[in-house]
Design a protein around this motif. Structure first.
Motif, PDB file in Angstrom:
ATOM      1  N   PHE A   1       0.809  -1.209   0.000  1.00 16.29           N
ATOM      2  CA  PHE A   1       0.000   0.000   0.000  1.00 16.29           C
ATOM      3  C   PHE A   1       0.843   1.261   0.000  1.00 16.29           C
ATOM      4  CE2 PHE A   1      -3.000  -3.208   1.281  1.00 16.29           C
ATOM      5  CZ  PHE A   1      -4.162  -2.823   0.626  1.00 16.29           C
ATOM      6  N   ALA A   2       2.170   1.105  -0.045  1.00 14.02           N
ATOM      7  CA  ALA A   2       3.048   2.275  -0.036  1.00 14.02           C
ATOM      8  C   ALA A   2       2.780   3.192  -1.225  1.00 14.02           C
ATOM      9  CB  ALA A   2       4.511   1.832  -0.011  1.00 14.02           C
ATOM     10  N   GLU A   3       2.543   2.598  -2.402  1.00 12.90           N
ATOM     11  CA  GLU A   3       2.294   3.415  -3.597  1.00 12.90           C
ATOM     12  C   GLU A   3       1.019   4.237  -3.433  1.00 12.90           C
ATOM     13  OE1 GLU A   3       2.283  -0.019  -3.812  1.00 12.90           O
ATOM     14  OE2 GLU A   3       4.310  -0.401  -4.501  1.00 12.90           O
ATOM     15  N   ALA A   4      -0.004   3.638  -2.868  1.00 14.89           N
ATOM     16  CA  ALA A   4      -1.261   4.355  -2.650  1.00 14.89           C
ATOM     17  C   ALA A   4      -1.063   5.477  -1.631  1.00 14.89           C
ATOM     18  CB  ALA A   4      -2.358   3.396  -2.185  1.00 14.89           C
ATOM     19  N   GLY A   5      -0.280   5.216  -0.600  1.00 13.19           N
ATOM     20  CA  GLY A   5       0.012   6.251   0.394  1.00 13.19           C
ATOM     21  C   GLY A   5       0.798   7.398  -0.191  1.00 13.19           C
ATOM     22  N   PHE A   6       1.782   7.072  -1.020  1.00 15.02           N
ATOM     23  CA  PHE A   6       2.578   8.116  -1.684  1.00 15.02           C
ATOM     24  C   PHE A   6       1.691   8.963  -2.591  1.00 15.02           C
ATOM     25  CE2 PHE A   6       5.150   9.670  -5.212  1.00 15.02           C
ATOM     26  CZ  PHE A   6       6.117  10.393  -4.521  1.00 15.02           C
ATOM     27  N   GLU A   7       0.849   8.305  -3.395  1.00 13.63           N
ATOM     28  CA  GLU A   7      -0.014   9.034  -4.327  1.00 13.63           C
ATOM     29  C   GLU A   7      -1.039   9.886  -3.585  1.00 13.63           C
ATOM     30  OE1 GLU A   7      -1.380  10.440  -7.972  1.00 13.63           O
ATOM     31  OE2 GLU A   7       0.480   9.417  -7.436  1.00 13.63           O
ATOM     32  N   ALA A   8      -1.644   9.355  -2.529  1.00 14.16           N
ATOM     33  CA  ALA A   8      -2.616  10.127  -1.749  1.00 14.16           C
ATOM     34  C   ALA A   8      -1.948  11.347  -1.121  1.00 14.16           C
ATOM     35  CB  ALA A   8      -3.257   9.245  -0.681  1.00 14.16           C
ATOM     36  N   THR A   9      -0.743  11.171  -0.598  1.00 11.43           N
ATOM     37  CA  THR A   9      -0.017  12.288   0.011  1.00 11.43           C
ATOM     38  C   THR A   9       0.327  13.340  -1.032  1.00 11.43           C
ATOM     39  OG1 THR A   9       0.866  10.797   1.694  1.00 11.43           O
ATOM     40  CG2 THR A   9       1.988  12.907   1.409  1.00 11.43           C
ATOM     41  N   LYS A  10       0.790  12.899  -2.195  1.00  5.27           N
ATOM     42  CA  LYS A  10       1.114  13.833  -3.276  1.00  5.27           C
ATOM     43  C   LYS A  10      -0.127  14.626  -3.687  1.00  5.27           C
ATOM     44  CE  LYS A  10       2.896  13.946  -8.028  1.00  5.27           C
ATOM     45  NZ  LYS A  10       1.878  14.908  -8.428  1.00  5.27           N
ATOM     46  N   LEU A  11      -1.247  13.949  -3.853  1.00  3.20           N
ATOM     47  CA  LEU A  11      -2.485  14.623  -4.233  1.00  3.20           C
ATOM     48  C   LEU A  11      -2.912  15.638  -3.176  1.00  3.20           C
ATOM     49  CD1 LEU A  11      -4.467  11.568  -5.626  1.00  3.20           C
ATOM     50  CD2 LEU A  11      -3.704  13.555  -6.956  1.00  3.20           C
ATOM     51  N   ALA A  12      -2.826  15.258  -1.913  1.00  2.35           N
ATOM     52  CA  ALA A  12      -3.210  16.172  -0.831  1.00  2.35           C
ATOM     53  C   ALA A  12      -2.293  17.392  -0.797  1.00  2.35           C
ATOM     54  CB  ALA A  12      -3.199  15.438   0.509  1.00  2.35           C
ATOM     55  N   LEU A  13      -0.988  17.165  -0.939  1.00  2.65           N
ATOM     56  CA  LEU A  13      -0.044  18.291  -0.918  1.00  2.65           C
ATOM     57  C   LEU A  13      -0.226  19.195  -2.132  1.00  2.65           C
ATOM     58  CD1 LEU A  13       3.140  16.456   0.385  1.00  2.65           C
ATOM     59  CD2 LEU A  13       1.781  18.167   1.614  1.00  2.65           C
ATOM     60  N   ASP A  14      -0.473  18.603  -3.298  1.00  3.54           N
ATOM     61  CA  ASP A  14      -0.728  19.406  -4.503  1.00  3.54           C
ATOM     62  C   ASP A  14      -1.980  20.255  -4.318  1.00  3.54           C
ATOM     63  OD1 ASP A  14       1.514  18.320  -5.719  1.00  3.54           O
ATOM     64  OD2 ASP A  14       0.380  17.009  -7.073  1.00  3.54           O
ATOM     65  N   ARG A  15      -3.041  19.667  -3.775  1.00  2.00           N
ATOM     66  CA  ARG A  15      -4.281  20.414  -3.564  1.00  2.00           C
ATOM     67  C   ARG A  15      -4.078  21.518  -2.525  1.00  2.00           C
ATOM     68  NH1 ARG A  15      -9.764  19.489  -4.591  1.00  2.00           N
ATOM     69  NH2 ARG A  15      -8.886  18.451  -6.417  1.00  2.00           N
ATOM     70  N   ALA A  16      -3.286  21.239  -1.490  1.00  2.55           N
ATOM     71  CA  ALA A  16      -3.000  22.274  -0.482  1.00  2.55           C
ATOM     72  C   ALA A  16      -2.256  23.450  -1.109  1.00  2.55           C
ATOM     73  CB  ALA A  16      -2.194  21.672   0.666  1.00  2.55           C
ATOM     74  N   THR A  17      -1.337  23.165  -2.016  1.00  2.00           N
ATOM     75  CA  THR A  17      -0.598  24.212  -2.721  1.00  2.00           C
ATOM     76  C   THR A  17      -1.549  25.070  -3.558  1.00  2.00           C
ATOM     77  OG1 THR A  17       1.381  22.834  -2.768  1.00  2.00           O
ATOM     78  CG2 THR A  17       1.291  24.649  -4.344  1.00  2.00           C
ATOM     79  N   GLU A  18      -2.467  24.411  -4.264  1.00  2.00           N
ATOM     80  CA  GLU A  18      -3.474  25.136  -5.055  1.00  2.00           C
ATOM     81  C   GLU A  18      -4.359  25.986  -4.147  1.00  2.00           C
ATOM     82  OE1 GLU A  18      -5.735  22.216  -7.213  1.00  2.00           O
ATOM     83  OE2 GLU A  18      -3.920  21.355  -8.112  1.00  2.00           O
ATOM     84  N   SER A  19      -4.738  25.420  -3.014  1.00  2.00           N
ATOM     85  CA  SER A  19      -5.596  26.119  -2.071  1.00  2.00           C
ATOM     86  C   SER A  19      -4.902  27.382  -1.549  1.00  2.00           C
ATOM     87  CB  SER A  19      -5.939  25.178  -0.916  1.00  2.00           C
ATOM     88  OG  SER A  19      -6.875  25.749  -0.041  1.00  2.00           O
ATOM     89  N   LEU A  20      -3.638  27.282  -1.219  1.00  2.00           N
ATOM     90  CA  LEU A  20      -2.868  28.441  -0.752  1.00  2.00           C
ATOM     91  C   LEU A  20      -2.786  29.504  -1.840  1.00  2.00           C
ATOM     92  CD1 LEU A  20      -1.185  29.729   1.501  1.00  2.00           C
ATOM     93  CD2 LEU A  20       0.813  28.562   0.536  1.00  2.00           C
ATOM     94  N   ALA A  21      -2.568  29.087  -3.081  1.00  2.00           N
ATOM     95  CA  ALA A  21      -2.486  30.028  -4.200  1.00  2.00           C
ATOM     96  C   ALA A  21      -3.816  30.765  -4.396  1.00  2.00           C
ATOM     97  CB  ALA A  21      -2.101  29.292  -5.482  1.00  2.00           C
ATOM     98  N   ASP A  22      -4.929  30.143  -3.999  1.00  2.00           N
ATOM     99  CA  ASP A  22      -6.251  30.773  -4.094  1.00  2.00           C
ATOM    100  C   ASP A  22      -6.567  31.623  -2.865  1.00  2.00           C
ATOM    101  OD1 ASP A  22      -6.912  29.745  -6.565  1.00  2.00           O
ATOM    102  OD2 ASP A  22      -8.031  28.032  -5.751  1.00  2.00           O
ATOM    103  N   GLY A  23      -5.603  31.759  -1.946  1.00  2.00           N
ATOM    104  CA  GLY A  23      -5.825  32.537  -0.744  1.00  2.00           C
ATOM    105  C   GLY A  23      -6.590  31.800   0.331  1.00  2.00           C
ATOM    106  N   ARG A  24      -6.607  30.485   0.226  1.00  2.00           N
ATOM    107  CA  ARG A  24      -7.347  29.663   1.183  1.00  2.00           C
ATOM    108  C   ARG A  24      -6.384  28.967   2.139  1.00  2.00           C
ATOM    109  NH1 ARG A  24     -12.085  26.803  -2.272  1.00  2.00           N
ATOM    110  NH2 ARG A  24     -13.421  27.595  -0.654  1.00  2.00           N
ATOM    111  N   ILE A  25      -6.947  28.277   3.117  1.00  2.00           N
ATOM    112  CA  ILE A  25      -6.149  27.538   4.094  1.00  2.00           C
ATOM    113  C   ILE A  25      -5.584  26.297   3.411  1.00  2.00           C
ATOM    114  CG2 ILE A  25      -6.229  26.295   6.285  1.00  2.00           C
ATOM    115  CD1 ILE A  25      -8.591  28.186   7.039  1.00  2.00           C
ATOM    116  N   PRO A  26      -4.256  26.097   3.458  1.00  2.00           N
ATOM    117  CA  PRO A  26      -3.635  24.985   2.717  1.00  2.00           C
ATOM    118  C   PRO A  26      -3.659  23.647   3.452  1.00  2.00           C
ATOM    119  CG  PRO A  26      -1.943  26.302   3.721  1.00  2.00           C
ATOM    120  CD  PRO A  26      -3.256  26.975   4.052  1.00  2.00           C
TER     121      PRO A  26
END
Length: 140
Positions: A1-26
């Motif tokens: 399940f390491a690959e799924a954990g890595f991908e989920a973490t990457k997706l969450a971090l990418d979305r947090a980055t987008e959220s910050l760029a929109d002036g939202r809580i990352p």
């Protein structure tokens, strides 16, 4: 399940980055399923929506934290094979989000990745205490 954990973490971090760029809580959450055939399927990705995007006339959603925002998008949470899913969050879950993840544990979730828990311990310890639950904290 390491690959799924890595991908989920990457997706969450990418979305947090987008959220910050929109002036939202990352703060974001993402769930990825490892299929029986070994493929990865994105179940859901969500971000904190308490603050509306910059330049928006929309109001924020007070309980829209990273985890709850992701879970709220699921059309049918009970239809997901949670035993094959890794849920990642960018910050250790608060009490409300911990309760939401505990509900997913009741549906079969057994793997959570917490990207950051040094600044806020949240409910990672309580989630770790759930029978069969594995919580991987990337910071200490």
């Amino acid at each position: 399940f390491a690959e799924a954990g890595f991908e989920a973490t990457k997706l969450a971090l990418d979305r947090a980055t987008e959220s910050l760029a929109d002036g939202r809580i990352p703060i974001s959450g993402a769930a990825v399923l490892l299929t029986e055939g070994g493929d990865l399927e994105v179940v859901v990705v969500g971000h904190n929506g308490r603050i509306p995007p910059s330049g928006s006339n929309e109001g924020g959603y007070p309980t829209d934290h990273g985890e709850t925002a992701a879970i709220r998008q699921l059309p049918d949470a009970e239809a997901v094979d949670w035993n094959r899913v890794v849920f990642a969050t960018t910050l250790s879950p608060c009490v409300m989000c911990g309760a939401a993840l505990t509900w997913l544990w009741n549906l079969g979730l057994r793997r959570i990745v917490v990207a950051e828990s040094a600044s806020f311990g949240g409910t990672a310890a309580q989630l770790s205490a759930l029978e069969g639950m594995t919580v991987v904290s990337l910071s200490r």
